[in-house]
Design an enzyme around this catalytic site. Structure first.
Site, mmCIF file in Angstrom:
data_model
loop_
_atom_site.group_PDB
_atom_site.id
_atom_site.type_symbol
_atom_site.label_atom_id
_atom_site.label_comp_id
_atom_site.label_asym_id
_atom_site.label_seq_id
_atom_site.Cartn_x
_atom_site.Cartn_y
_atom_site.Cartn_z
ATOM 1 N N LYS A 260 28.827 30.907 44.176
ATOM 2 C CA LYS A 260 28.801 30.271 42.847
ATOM 3 C C LYS A 260 30.139 29.586 42.570
ATOM 4 C CE LYS A 260 30.291 34.647 40.779
ATOM 5 N NZ LYS A 260 29.832 35.877 40.094
ATOM 6 N N TYR B 216 58.481 19.611 28.435
ATOM 7 C CA TYR B 216 58.047 19.693 27.040
ATOM 8 C C TYR B 216 58.663 20.898 26.339
ATOM 9 C CZ TYR B 216 54.259 16.269 27.709
ATOM 10 O OH TYR B 216 53.531 15.144 27.940
HETATM 11 C C1 LIG Z 1 30.138 36.957 40.957
HETATM 12 C C2 LIG Z 1 29.170 38.037 41.297
HETATM 13 C C3 LIG Z 1 29.343 38.841 42.444
HETATM 14 C C4 LIG Z 1 30.577 38.786 43.304
HETATM 15 O O1 LIG Z 1 31.613 39.529 42.716
HETATM 16 P P1 LIG Z 1 33.009 39.732 43.510
HETATM 17 O O2 LIG Z 1 33.775 40.632 42.650
HETATM 18 O O3 LIG Z 1 33.622 38.372 43.608
HETATM 19 O O4 LIG Z 1 32.649 40.267 44.834
HETATM 20 C C5 LIG Z 1 28.347 39.724 42.776
HETATM 21 N N1 LIG Z 1 27.239 39.845 42.016
HETATM 22 C C6 LIG Z 1 27.051 39.123 40.901
HETATM 23 C C7 LIG Z 1 25.818 39.318 40.113
HETATM 24 C C8 LIG Z 1 28.014 38.205 40.492
HETATM 25 O O5 LIG Z 1 27.836 37.492 39.371
#
Ligand SMILES: *Cc1c(COP(=O)(O)O)cnc(C)c1O
Length: 369
Positions: free
Chosen positions: A32, A259
């Site tokens: 993702k 800044y």
């Molecule tokens: C993002 C996510 C993961 C992965 O989590 P990590 O801590 O990066 O391993 C696993 N399961 C779900 C449902 C997620 O949303």
């Protein structure tokens, strides 16, 4: 070239293999958010070639992009909104998560329209209190799932990075019970998956049939404080962010920089302008970080701007405009790491890599160092 993120696909493959061996189960590679900023398609292909059997994404659009790029492996999309294009998902063989009766009925209706049963993973809330069936679980009955195939059941840990917390055992127990309930209804061929990276690394009892690995696949520790560094976990960080100096200039002591003139040079020194800013995901609040330049660390001085920040190269520096600097890497040469940037920005390494923006090209190389 202004800046680039070099992605070591061999490191990703290595991490997948390492975690798969550790889990002793199938692996779902979580890709993702553009593969946590590493690039969706190249990472998906690398993970599959290293033995992942599933890909996981949050959004339906991400899953569709994978299919459009010729990826035929099983894909699970778990955050698909009501009203989404479920018909395309079903046509494209994208597994869907469902966390409510309403969602099941909507997916079922789309299945009937397409003339093909959707593949559904039931998400159950075992204690994180985010997604998943909670009280509705007891109202589920056969007609809710009449038009779909239930192929999975899953949940998510809230505190897997704190392995001693008893909430982990409670969630594991609830997940076991809910899986058994599903089996007692005759759904015995479902894939059970609960563990994220942290649980995969710390709790083999939670591995069930498949683990969902995200951050650790990218070579980063789910929590440096509680679980240790990438290195101590046997992981290889896959992303190196580098940039070139736009300009160098020699300035006297007590010169205000940036800044708000929040910092002044402490002595006569050479400054370098790095062409990455908060629009590229460099945290504006970052303080005790900087770049690796010509064999030493050059700290940030002053505030990070939208497109640039200034580093103090030191009075003895021979750096010139156009020289490459490393913003973060695996740390093996003394450069800052994503963990260093996270620590000084009151955030986590996940946010550092995920927010590296689309203006930064991703370059794929097996030989970063
Ligand atoms: C993002 C996510 C993961 C992965 O989590 P990590 O801590 O990066 O391993 C696993 N399961 C779900 C449902 C997620 O949303």
């Amino acid at each position: 070239m202004r800046a680039e993120a070099i992605i070591d696909l061999d490191a990703i493959k290595f991490n997948v293999q390492h975690l798969k061996k550790k889990a002793g189960t199938d692996v779902l590679a979580v890709v993702k958010a553009d593969a946590y900023g590493h690039g969706l398609i190249p990472v998906a292909k690398a993970a599959l070639s290293a033995g992942a059997s599933y890909l996981g994404v949050a959004l339906l659009e991400e899953a569709i992009t994978l299919r459009e790029n010729g990826i035929t492996a099983p894909i699970l999309a778990w955050l698909v909104q009501p009203g989404s294009d479920f018909e395309s998902a079903i046509t494209l063989d994208i597994d869907l998560a469902a966390a409510s009766i309403k969602a099941l009925l909507e997916i079922g209706a789309a299945s009937k329209k397409v003339g093909k049963r959707a593949r559904v993973h039931l998400e159950v809330d075992t204690g994180m209190t985010r997604g998943g069936f909670l009280s509705e679980w007891n109202q589920l009955d056969a007609h809710h799932v009449a038009d779909v195939d239930i192929v999975g059941i899953y949940s998510h840990f809230a505190r897997a990075d704190e392995p001693e917390e008893k909430q982990n055992q409670e969630q594991l127990a609830r997940f076991t019970k809910m899986s058994e309930t599903l089996a007692s209804f005759g759904f015995s061929q479902v894939t059970r998956h609960l563990s994220n990276s942290a649980a995969t690394l710390t709790n083999s009892a939670a591995a069930f049939d498949m683990v969902r690995i995200g951050i650790a696949m990218y070579g980063l520790s789910p929590d440096v404080t509680t679980l240790g560094s990438s290195q101590s976990l046997g992981l290889r960080p896959a992303m190196q962010l580098r940039s070139s100096l736009y300009l160098v200039k020699d300035v006297p002591a007590n010169t205000p920089v940036g800044y708000g003139a929040t910092e002044f040079t402490k002595s006569d020194t050479r400054l370098g302008v790095v062409t990455l800013g908060y629009a590229d995901g460099i945290p504006r609040v970052a303080r005790a970080a900087g770049v690796w330049c010509a064999g030493k660390r050059a700290p940030i001085i002053g505030r990070v701007s939208m497109d640039q920040f200034v580093v103090d190269l030191g009075s003895d520096s021979k750096a010139q405009s156009g020289d490459w600097v490393t913003v973060f890497g695996n740390g093996s040469h003394g450069e800052f790491t994503a963990d260093d940037w996270a620590a000084t920005s009151s955030t986590i390494n996940y946010e550092i890599v995920t927010r590296i923006g689309p203006r930064v090209p991703r370059i794929y190389s097996a030989h970063v160092y």
